[in-house]
Design an enzyme around this catalytic site. Sequence first.
Site, PDB file in Angstrom:
ATOM      1  N   ASP A   1       0.878  -1.171   0.000  1.00  0.00           N
ATOM      2  CA  ASP A   1       0.000   0.000   0.000  1.00  0.00           C
ATOM      3  C   ASP A   1       0.913   1.218   0.000  1.00  0.00           C
ATOM      4  O   ASP A   1       1.490   1.571   1.015  1.00  0.00           O
ATOM      5  CB  ASP A   1      -0.893  -0.023   1.252  1.00  0.00           C
ATOM      6  CG  ASP A   1      -1.736   1.245   1.400  1.00  0.00           C
ATOM      7  OD1 ASP A   1      -1.692   2.104   0.498  1.00  0.00           O
ATOM      8  OD2 ASP A   1      -2.441   1.365   2.415  1.00  0.00           O
TER       9      ASP A   1
ATOM     10  N   LYS B   1       2.974  11.400  -3.361  1.00  0.00           N
ATOM     11  CA  LYS B   1       1.930  10.783  -4.182  1.00  0.00           C
ATOM     12  C   LYS B   1       1.027  11.839  -4.818  1.00  0.00           C
ATOM     13  O   LYS B   1       0.472  11.623  -5.888  1.00  0.00           O
ATOM     14  CB  LYS B   1       1.117   9.846  -3.279  1.00  0.00           C
ATOM     15  CG  LYS B   1       0.139   8.939  -3.993  1.00  0.00           C
ATOM     16  CD  LYS B   1      -0.444   7.955  -2.992  1.00  0.00           C
ATOM     17  CE  LYS B   1      -1.506   7.061  -3.560  1.00  0.00           C
ATOM     18  NZ  LYS B   1      -1.991   6.103  -2.553  1.00  0.00           N
TER      19      LYS B   1
ATOM     20  N   GLU C   1      -7.223   0.679  -4.642  1.00  0.00           N
ATOM     21  CA  GLU C   1      -7.265   0.592  -3.176  1.00  0.00           C
ATOM     22  C   GLU C   1      -8.616   0.124  -2.632  1.00  0.00           C
ATOM     23  O   GLU C   1      -8.655  -0.791  -1.808  1.00  0.00           O
ATOM     24  CB  GLU C   1      -6.829   1.927  -2.565  1.00  0.00           C
ATOM     25  CG  GLU C   1      -5.317   2.130  -2.705  1.00  0.00           C
ATOM     26  CD  GLU C   1      -4.856   3.571  -2.578  1.00  0.00           C
ATOM     27  OE1 GLU C   1      -5.665   4.425  -2.183  1.00  0.00           O
ATOM     28  OE2 GLU C   1      -3.686   3.844  -2.878  1.00  0.00           O
TER      29      GLU C   1
ATOM     30  N   ASP D   1     -13.148   5.396   0.796  1.00  0.00           N
ATOM     31  CA  ASP D   1     -11.723   5.367   1.119  1.00  0.00           C
ATOM     32  C   ASP D   1     -11.158   6.784   1.089  1.00  0.00           C
ATOM     33  O   ASP D   1     -10.920   7.339   0.020  1.00  0.00           O
ATOM     34  CB  ASP D   1     -11.011   4.461   0.087  1.00  0.00           C
ATOM     35  CG  ASP D   1      -9.512   4.361   0.328  1.00  0.00           C
ATOM     36  OD1 ASP D   1      -8.991   5.018   1.243  1.00  0.00           O
ATOM     37  OD2 ASP D   1      -8.849   3.610  -0.413  1.00  0.00           O
TER      38      ASP D   1
END
Lengths: 621, 175
Positions: free
Chosen positions: A25, A86, A185, A207
């Site tokens: 992850d 990210k 994800e 999420d």
Amino acid sequence: MALLQISEPGQSTAPHEHRLAVGIDLGTTNSLVATVRSGEAVTLSDSQNRDSFPSIVHYGESGIEAGHEAKLHAISDAINTVVSVKRFMGRTLNDIQAQHDELPYILKPTENGLINIETRHGLVNPIQVSSEILRPLVALAEQSLGGDLVGAVITVPAYFDDAQRQGTKDAAQLLGLKVLRLLNEPTAAAIAYGLDSHEEGVIAVYDLGGGTFDISILRLNKGVFEVLATGGDSALGGDDFDACISQWIIQQSGYTGDHSPALQREITRVACDAKEQLSFLKVAKLSLDLPCGSHWQGELSREQFNELIAPLVKRTIMACRRTMRDAQLSVDEIKQVVMVGGSTRVPLVRQQVSGYFDKELLTSIDPDKVVAIGAAIQADILAGNKPESDMLLLDVLPLSLGLETMGGLTEKVVHRNSTIPVAKAQEFTTFKDGQTAMALHILQGERELVEDCRSLARFELRGIPPMAAGAAHIRVTFQVDADGLLSVSAMEKSSGVQASIEVKPSFGLSDNEVAQMIKDSMTFAKGDMDARMLAEEKVEASRVLEGLVSALSADGKLLDEQELTQIRHAMSELEQAVEAGDLKAIKQAIGDCDNASSSFAAKRMDQSIRDALSGQSVDDI
Amino acid sequence: MNYFELFALPVSFDIDTGDLKAKYLELQRHVHPDNFANATERERLLAVQKAAQINDGFDVLKHIDSRAQHILSINGIELAHETQTLKDPMFLMQQMELRETLEDIPSASDPEQALMDFQSEVDGYIKSINRLFSSLFQQADQVSFEKAGDEVRKLKFMLKLSQEAVALEDKLFDF
């Protein structure tokens, strides 16, 4: 009579050989690595029993550090410490400046609009920074598992576009890590949840991470995980909650002086602390040392905090509504709402999501670990450790793909929420007599205007045979694989000429650039470089051989004597080339094996389709 | 490609969608690229192409407009790139009226209700075309196919209206 055991096509013939594979992850704030050990998916911990590693890279005087060690420098050496990289992946300088007020780095645009970050170690791009985050995770995995990894499943936000996905894959490639799959994800979370609970029916996965937001609606049924629709915002997360509090702090403190990188980081840290406290307290106490020796103290109530972040939370709820509509479902058809990501601890988020779906939320699973766990389960299956698994993941394309047409408009070719893999063709013709080339501009996004969509690539079709205007029929095929990555091919139909395509990714790296970066990252001599390439080619060769051995044992009966001899011959040539250790010869022999087995591959595919329709799977025979 | 063949179904408008879905999943279980993570490059590419074709086939057979068009195509009537226009003044008049209604929605006293009413009206027309398909395709002669072709054209108008209503919903209610 003993029955012959035949495994699924393409999977390992040696069931006892456990292949080491992990799920990673790669988060905005923290990253985790997990694996399946003795049938159970677990996150891996370092010597200090920590399994969550800050996604921070410090370009220090004595070298590059990542994780907890890098975090120590986040304030003292802010300019050389990259956090939340990210959010920069596949983004242009304009995108980033539009989203962030002030960043403690020196950002430089690259030729193709992407960004470089200026550090003590020179310019680094987000792909390189991400690979530094991955590096210690891979090392930890290899150390804990005691061997080389066959590959990893890396998770990405479902709402990541092509450039962001490709960047993530390139980051792994820089390390020489094979990406078994890019997994969305929320889908990873659904796997972890679904396989654990044996729940069936339609679920929503909400999420909200550090920098990205996804909402996915999935149908779970007998091992099938079918994504019905996905939506989100790849630039919305807990970091933005921190930014709201930071602004409030600056306002409250009345500070008007300069914002040094260190001070910015310090304010963000105080803001983040306050946010975390407000998950269980009604009021958070904040205190901040300001330059010139003054000190500020304040209190932030949960009500005030809720007010600050309300517009952001509302954006996520709007995305939920839109996604539910895309899935053509009403909220009462949702059986369970699974909450994923650290930011779902924020009380306002829980309250709003539960209000919209009119359900109790499932928060019993660890929102920080569930994605890595799901990725590990998928990695274990893809590596071939669970031949009996009948799991099927059907994911979707998050954002429509299209082409620029006259007048700066976008024409959609593949619509969002199409199940992937997907292939769609579009036909074009020439505008002028004798025209031999054509320029195409590929875009991703939902908006009508080209300028509002993400430019993915510009293509030049060349070698179109000269014909009268409108006589050529050029068929352009978009293909999106299971990772959500696009490839494009084109051909002129009337003449059968395959038009050559020059791909210039707008915001990605070309294969050459990736190769160059790998070279740059090598601090060793050329001999080491060659050794690495030879080692990688040998791994590829053994993969090819193993694949063919398993294919032949399962479906050798589909071949006649001559075809079988040809394949066996190509295989033994490859074995000899590997034995001799000659890089060029191995490459050549891999190509020969591929050619010799191409019609076999097609026959096997047709056979498995017949098996599927006759209701018989290979292992029932 | 005859998608009915791909799914081992008889060429028929009235298909059992549950059966279609079951066959679709069974096919994907066999050909999905995830089954080929360790296979050769060639096999993986083939799996991507096959899985994409199966997804496309499922999509075509699932929706009534593309299913109808596919049956016509199997019977030699190609509507995909046609230039023929619909010659039905009544229908075109109705289209213009619907279009006006749609344009007036933003200024209605209750746009949300007006939009819902509009959508259910269009849905009603779509359903009636669906019923027509069912009987026309059962007759399965040239005249019925040609009539069905006209209904496909009409359906496309309706679906376009429906899409525009959704786009308007986005705009009005800030999706």
